[in-house]
Design a protein around this motif. Structure first.
Motif, PDB file in Angstrom:
ATOM      1  N   LEU A 299      34.183  60.672  41.604  1.00 60.17           N
ATOM      2  CA  LEU A 299      33.632  59.584  42.422  1.00 60.17           C
ATOM      3  C   LEU A 299      33.538  58.290  41.628  1.00 60.17           C
ATOM      4  O   LEU A 299      34.000  57.232  42.070  1.00 60.17           O
ATOM      5  N   THR A 300      32.954  58.384  40.428  1.00 57.55           N
ATOM      6  CA  THR A 300      32.816  57.165  39.631  1.00 57.55           C
ATOM      7  C   THR A 300      34.196  56.634  39.243  1.00 57.55           C
ATOM      8  O   THR A 300      34.402  55.426  39.177  1.00 57.55           O
ATOM      9  N   GLY A 301      35.127  57.554  38.991  1.00 56.50           N
ATOM     10  CA  GLY A 301      36.495  57.128  38.659  1.00 56.50           C
ATOM     11  C   GLY A 301      37.090  56.289  39.774  1.00 56.50           C
ATOM     12  O   GLY A 301      37.676  55.232  39.536  1.00 56.50           O
ATOM     13  N   LEU A 302      36.908  56.758  41.010  1.00 61.38           N
ATOM     14  CA  LEU A 302      37.472  56.018  42.159  1.00 61.38           C
ATOM     15  C   LEU A 302      36.815  54.645  42.291  1.00 61.38           C
ATOM     16  O   LEU A 302      37.493  53.632  42.505  1.00 61.38           O
ATOM     17  N   ILE A 303      35.492  54.606  42.145  1.00 57.93           N
ATOM     18  CA  ILE A 303      34.793  53.325  42.286  1.00 57.93           C
ATOM     19  C   ILE A 303      35.197  52.379  41.155  1.00 57.93           C
ATOM     20  O   ILE A 303      35.458  51.191  41.370  1.00 57.93           O
ATOM     21  N   ALA A 304      35.293  52.933  39.935  1.00 63.17           N
ATOM     22  CA  ALA A 304      35.686  52.099  38.797  1.00 63.17           C
ATOM     23  C   ALA A 304      37.090  51.534  39.001  1.00 63.17           C
ATOM     24  O   ALA A 304      37.362  50.371  38.711  1.00 63.17           O
ATOM     25  N   LEU A 305      37.983  52.366  39.530  1.00 62.78           N
ATOM     26  CA  LEU A 305      39.362  51.932  39.766  1.00 62.78           C
ATOM     27  C   LEU A 305      39.387  50.791  40.778  1.00 62.78           C
ATOM     28  O   LEU A 305      40.105  49.795  40.613  1.00 62.78           O
ATOM     29  N   THR A 306      38.562  50.933  41.823  1.00 61.29           N
ATOM     30  CA  THR A 306      38.475  49.867  42.825  1.00 61.29           C
ATOM     31  C   THR A 306      38.027  48.562  42.172  1.00 61.29           C
ATOM     32  O   THR A 306      38.647  47.503  42.374  1.00 61.29           O
ATOM     33  N   LEU A 307      36.980  48.649  41.355  1.00 60.96           N
ATOM     34  CA  LEU A 307      36.459  47.434  40.713  1.00 60.96           C
ATOM     35  C   LEU A 307      37.484  46.833  39.763  1.00 60.96           C
ATOM     36  O   LEU A 307      37.654  45.615  39.690  1.00 60.96           O
ATOM     37  N   LEU A 308      38.190  47.698  39.069  1.00 61.69           N
ATOM     38  CA  LEU A 308      39.201  47.233  38.122  1.00 61.69           C
ATOM     39  C   LEU A 308      40.308  46.469  38.850  1.00 61.69           C
ATOM     40  O   LEU A 308      40.734  45.391  38.414  1.00 61.69           O
ATOM     41  N   LEU A 309      40.753  47.041  39.954  1.00 60.92           N
ATOM     42  CA  LEU A 309      41.817  46.385  40.724  1.00 60.92           C
ATOM     43  C   LEU A 309      41.332  45.056  41.282  1.00 60.92           C
ATOM     44  O   LEU A 309      42.051  44.058  41.275  1.00 60.92           O
ATOM     45  N   PHE A 310      40.085  45.044  41.744  1.00 57.13           N
ATOM     46  CA  PHE A 310      39.546  43.790  42.270  1.00 57.13           C
ATOM     47  C   PHE A 310      39.475  42.744  41.155  1.00 57.13           C
ATOM     48  O   PHE A 310      39.843  41.586  41.346  1.00 57.13           O
ATOM     49  N   ALA A 311      39.046  43.186  39.970  1.00 57.73           N
ATOM     50  CA  ALA A 311      38.951  42.246  38.847  1.00 57.73           C
ATOM     51  C   ALA A 311      40.328  41.686  38.504  1.00 57.73           C
ATOM     52  O   ALA A 311      40.476  40.495  38.216  1.00 57.73           O
ATOM     53  N   LEU A 312      41.342  42.539  38.569  1.00 56.54           N
ATOM     54  CA  LEU A 312      42.707  42.084  38.286  1.00 56.54           C
ATOM     55  C   LEU A 312      43.128  41.022  39.298  1.00 56.54           C
ATOM     56  O   LEU A 312      43.647  39.956  38.940  1.00 56.54           O
ATOM     57  N   ALA A 313      42.880  41.308  40.578  1.00 63.44           N
ATOM     58  CA  ALA A 313      43.222  40.339  41.623  1.00 63.44           C
ATOM     59  C   ALA A 313      42.475  39.031  41.389  1.00 63.44           C
ATOM     60  O   ALA A 313      43.027  37.937  41.530  1.00 63.44           O
ATOM     61  N   TYR A 314      41.229  39.148  40.971  1.00 62.61           N
ATOM     62  CA  TYR A 314      40.378  37.989  40.731  1.00 62.61           C
ATOM     63  C   TYR A 314      40.949  37.109  39.623  1.00 62.61           C
ATOM     64  O   TYR A 314      41.112  35.904  39.783  1.00 62.61           O
ATOM     65  N   VAL A 315      41.304  37.741  38.503  1.00 65.29           N
ATOM     66  CA  VAL A 315      41.837  36.973  37.376  1.00 65.29           C
ATOM     67  C   VAL A 315      43.143  36.296  37.765  1.00 65.29           C
ATOM     68  O   VAL A 315      43.364  35.110  37.497  1.00 65.29           O
ATOM     69  N   LEU A 316      44.007  37.051  38.441  1.00 65.26           N
ATOM     70  CA  LEU A 316      45.290  36.475  38.851  1.00 65.26           C
ATOM     71  C   LEU A 316      45.085  35.299  39.803  1.00 65.26           C
ATOM     72  O   LEU A 316      45.735  34.266  39.687  1.00 65.26           O
ATOM     73  N   PHE A 317      44.154  35.465  40.720  1.00 64.97           N
ATOM     74  CA  PHE A 317      43.948  34.440  41.745  1.00 64.97           C
ATOM     75  C   PHE A 317      43.319  33.184  41.153  1.00 64.97           C
ATOM     76  O   PHE A 317      43.679  32.067  41.522  1.00 64.97           O
ATOM     77  N   GLN A 318      42.399  33.357  40.194  1.00 68.15           N
ATOM     78  CA  GLN A 318      41.755  32.181  39.596  1.00 68.15           C
ATOM     79  C   GLN A 318      42.771  31.312  38.877  1.00 68.15           C
ATOM     80  O   GLN A 318      42.610  30.104  38.775  1.00 68.15           O
ATOM     81  N   ARG A 319      43.828  31.920  38.357  1.00 68.63           N
ATOM     82  CA  ARG A 319      44.787  31.156  37.584  1.00 68.63           C
ATOM     83  C   ARG A 319      45.925  30.616  38.427  1.00 68.63           C
ATOM     84  O   ARG A 319      46.761  29.864  37.950  1.00 68.63           O
ATOM     85  N   ARG A 320      45.991  31.044  39.670  1.00 67.39           N
ATOM     86  CA  ARG A 320      47.105  30.654  40.519  1.00 67.39           C
ATOM     87  C   ARG A 320      46.994  29.181  40.924  1.00 67.39           C
ATOM     88  O   ARG A 320      45.905  28.719  41.221  1.00 67.39           O
ATOM     89  N   GLU A 321      48.119  28.465  40.894  1.00 67.86           N
ATOM     90  CA  GLU A 321      48.104  27.076  41.368  1.00 67.86           C
ATOM     91  C   GLU A 321      47.945  27.071  42.883  1.00 67.86           C
ATOM     92  O   GLU A 321      48.500  27.928  43.574  1.00 67.86           O
ATOM     93  N   VAL A 322      47.186  26.092  43.363  1.00 64.38           N
ATOM     94  CA  VAL A 322      46.956  26.003  44.797  1.00 64.38           C
ATOM     95  C   VAL A 322      48.241  25.636  45.524  1.00 64.38           C
ATOM     96  O   VAL A 322      48.490  26.046  46.650  1.00 64.38           O
ATOM     97  N   ARG A 323      49.060  24.887  44.809  1.00 68.25           N
ATOM     98  CA  ARG A 323      50.268  24.374  45.428  1.00 68.25           C
ATOM     99  C   ARG A 323      51.328  25.444  45.528  1.00 68.25           C
ATOM    100  O   ARG A 323      51.450  26.284  44.644  1.00 68.25           O
ATOM    101  N   ALA A 324      52.099  25.401  46.590  1.00 67.48           N
ATOM    102  CA  ALA A 324      53.174  26.374  46.759  1.00 67.48           C
ATOM    103  C   ALA A 324      54.244  26.165  45.691  1.00 67.48           C
ATOM    104  O   ALA A 324      54.431  25.076  45.208  1.00 67.48           O
TER     105      ALA A 324
END
Lengths: 324, 309
Positions: A299-324
């Protein structure tokens, strides 16, 4: 100029606007055509599975203290069990809800307009993730109640309190598992600008774990701990290696967690030696607390994996340029 | 000073998108950030709003740092991106209501404001239609409505007239001009120089990430074009007229084109020109003073830069 520590902080709360995003996304999900299709698909398969399961149960088992749990897991030949249906459909549903979360905003030219409002990117990403998760939780809860209700109608036996507890934990595990796939979809939606590419990539990851990871884990285990016919311990080592590798997949974690939660007879997930069984009352069910402890790492593994993936998306998104 | 940048620079890898920009815009001004596509206008705007981080230099908008205090900045600054998009399946009203919620406006206030801005942009009748049915011009007006929803002190418009037909563009420019009357500072970017020159108090011309020219349109014309007076005349026959007009002391240049002649002169010498034409025995069809156009300023400037190089 030396920036003072205060200058390195951003002003205000990252949660500003979170609920606005959450409710808008949730409304979008619930009214979308995509959702209609998913609902119909899941509904039909679930009802079919439960009906078939209940038929088998009525014919075979007369006395079983965990009848409700059997409804979840019983299968009748062409139809798989309700649990098998869920573990097949929910990842797809999560991917369907998440694959165009961020790139959809780019493609509609709405991202720069939304980010020009007084909110942080955090709020947008969290809002989208939570809305997806809440929508899936809603589907899941509806389905669960439907199945429990149908089980009652078909079998006519009310569930006991421990059974309900197990069923609710099963619900939680399923939600965590769904969260993992929502996280995968969110990451691909940040990574790929085209929605179709993002959907394909997320489905590819899912297929990889659903079909190929088992084979790869086997090969890896053979490579790491080769089997020696003259050394009985090598067999155990290989089995343990295989288990360790296959547990890298969220599918394995989920399968193990629900196996333990829905089947009180299961006492261990790994190999059990005959000496360890001394004094054990075989076939007697474990109490809920013990089963929960057994499923805890998964259970904790699944929750941790979810948080990890969200954190990855977060880091990628923060660095993304707004412009296309 | 409402907008102030110092040495603002943005690099994407080796490409320098904006190079050492010093921009100062005062309250209540309409400032035009002009230049061809890819000259760094949009990047500059994104840095002003904190949507992209500067590589070097400082930015202050309303005294706030866009990277550190984005929330209070974006509460007071409205931004209309180029090719603005809306959620197509939602109505105009719903789109604005979402923006209002993101701005944290209370429900009652947002209802009043949405009604007001839709009315003002002439969208009241289509308020409850899905945006998917909107034309480009309507979307643009909805974009401006959204900007006005937060009652901003500064409005930043990126290519506001792009893709609009001439009539809609003029109408839209009038709406922008009306913001000035309310004391809102406007920064707009465009590559359609002639369209926006009429509403800008000051313009800055961009070229390859640098602000190469800045000032009032007339000043720039005076500075770059030399004689600010450009006289256009139509007359028949043209034979011999060019030489005679060239002989006038105020005239610096005479050009022939398909419709007639163009003179550049240091003074408004229309009477003398008329007399010269009539004395030459030609028939004068029209005689007018042309407003200097920014396109010309821009073209001439780069001609000179290239000649100098």
């Amino acid at each position: 100029m030396q920036p003072s520590p205060n200058k390195l902080r951003r002003e205000g709360s990252p949660w500003t606007g979170l609920w606005a995003v959450f409710f808008k996304e949730m409304a979008d999900h619930l009214s979308s055509t995509r959702m209609r299709i998913l609902e119909v698909l899941i509904l039909f398969s679930a009802v079919g599975a439960v009906y078939a399961g209940a038929q088998t149960l009525r014919q075979t088992i007369g006395e079983d203290p965990f009848l409700l749990l059997r409804v979840f897991t019983a299968a009748q030949d062409p139809l798989p069990s309700f649990v098998a249906f869920l573990s097949f459909f929910l990842p797809l549903a999560a991917i369907a809800l998440g694959f165009d979360a961020i790139n959809g905003e780019y493609n509609r030219n709405t991202l720069s307009r939304i980010l020009a409002q007084p909110i942080y990117r955090d709020a947008l990403l969290w809002g989208k993730f939570l809305a997806g998760l809440a929508t899936l939780a809603l589907i899941l809860l509806a389905l669960f109640l439907l199945v429990v209700g149908l089980g009652l109608v078909f079998l006519g036996v009310p569930p006991g309190s421990e059974e309900v507890g197990r069923a609710l934990l099963f619900l939680l595990a399923t939600l965590a598992y769904t969260g993992v796939w929502l996280g995968v979809a969110l990451v691909t939606s940040v990574l790929f600008r085209s929605a179709a590419t993002s959907a394909l990539a997320a489905i590819a990851v899912w297929l990889f774990f659903a079909l190929f990871w088992g084979i790869i884990a086997q090969l890896l285990a053979q490579a790491v701990a080769p089997f020696d016919p003259f050394d009985p311990e090598s067999e155990l080592r290989q089995t343990e290696a295989l288990l360790a590798f296959s547990r890298l997949s969220p599918n394995t974690l989920y399968a193990e967690a629900i196996q333990v939660l829905l089947n009180p007879g299961i006492r261990s997930l790994g190999p059990v030696l005959i000496t360890q069984l001394q004094g054990a009352l075989l076939g007697s069910p474990l109490p809920l607390g013990q089963s929960f402890l057994l499923a805890w790492p998964q259970l904790t593994g699944l929750i941790a994996l979810t948080l990890l993936l969200f954190a990855l998306a977060y880091v990628l998104f923060q660095r993304r340029e707004v412009r296309a | 000073m409402v907008i102030e940048t110092q040495g603002l620079t943005k690099r994407y890898g080796k490409v320098v998108a904006v190079d050492g920009l010093d921009l100062r815009i005062e309250a209540g001004e309409v400032y035009g950030l002009l230049g061809p596509n890819g000259s760094g206008k949009t990047t500059t705007i994104l840095m002003l709003l904190g949507l992209t981080e500067p590589s070097a230099g400082t930015v202050r908008v309303l005294g706030l740092d866009p990277t550190r205090e984005p929330l209070s900045l974006k509460k007071q600054v409205g931004y209309l991106p180029d090719s603005v998009g809306f959620y197509n399946e939602m109505t105009a009203w719903e789109n604005l209501a979402y923006t209002a919620r993101l701005n944290g406006l209370p429900r009652d206030l947002s209802r009043i404001r949405i009604e007001r801005v839709l009315q003002r942009m002439g969208l009241a009748e289509v308020a409850h239609r899905p945006v998917s049915a909107f034309s480009r011009g309507m979307r643009q007006r909805l974009g401006l409505a959204e900007v006005l929803l937060k009652e901003p002190r500064v409005v930043v418009l990126d290519e506001p007239t792009l893709g609009l037909d001439p009539e809609a563009a003029q109408e839209f420019l009038k709406m922008i001009q009306s913001l000035k009357a309310e004391g809102i500072t406007v920064l707009l970017s465009s590559h359609l120089l002639h369209q926006v020159q009429t509403i800008c108090d000051r313009v800055g011309l961009f070229h390859k990430g640098k602000l190469v020219l800045e000032g009032r349109v007339e000043e720039l014309a005076q500075r770059i074009l030399g004689g600010a007076y450009r006289i256009r005349l139509e007359a028949t026959p043209l034979d011999g007229l060019v030489e005679r007009l060239q002989a006038l002391p105020e005239v610096s240049r005479v050009q022939t084109d398909t419709r007639g002649l163009r003179l550049e002169a240091s003074l408004d010498i229309r009477p003398q020109v008329a007399r010269t034409v009539l004395e030459a025995g030609a028939a004068l069809h029209s005689l007018s003073l042309e407003q200097p156009s920014l396109d010309e300023v821009y073209a001439r400037y780069f001609q000179e830069v290239r000649h100098a190089a």
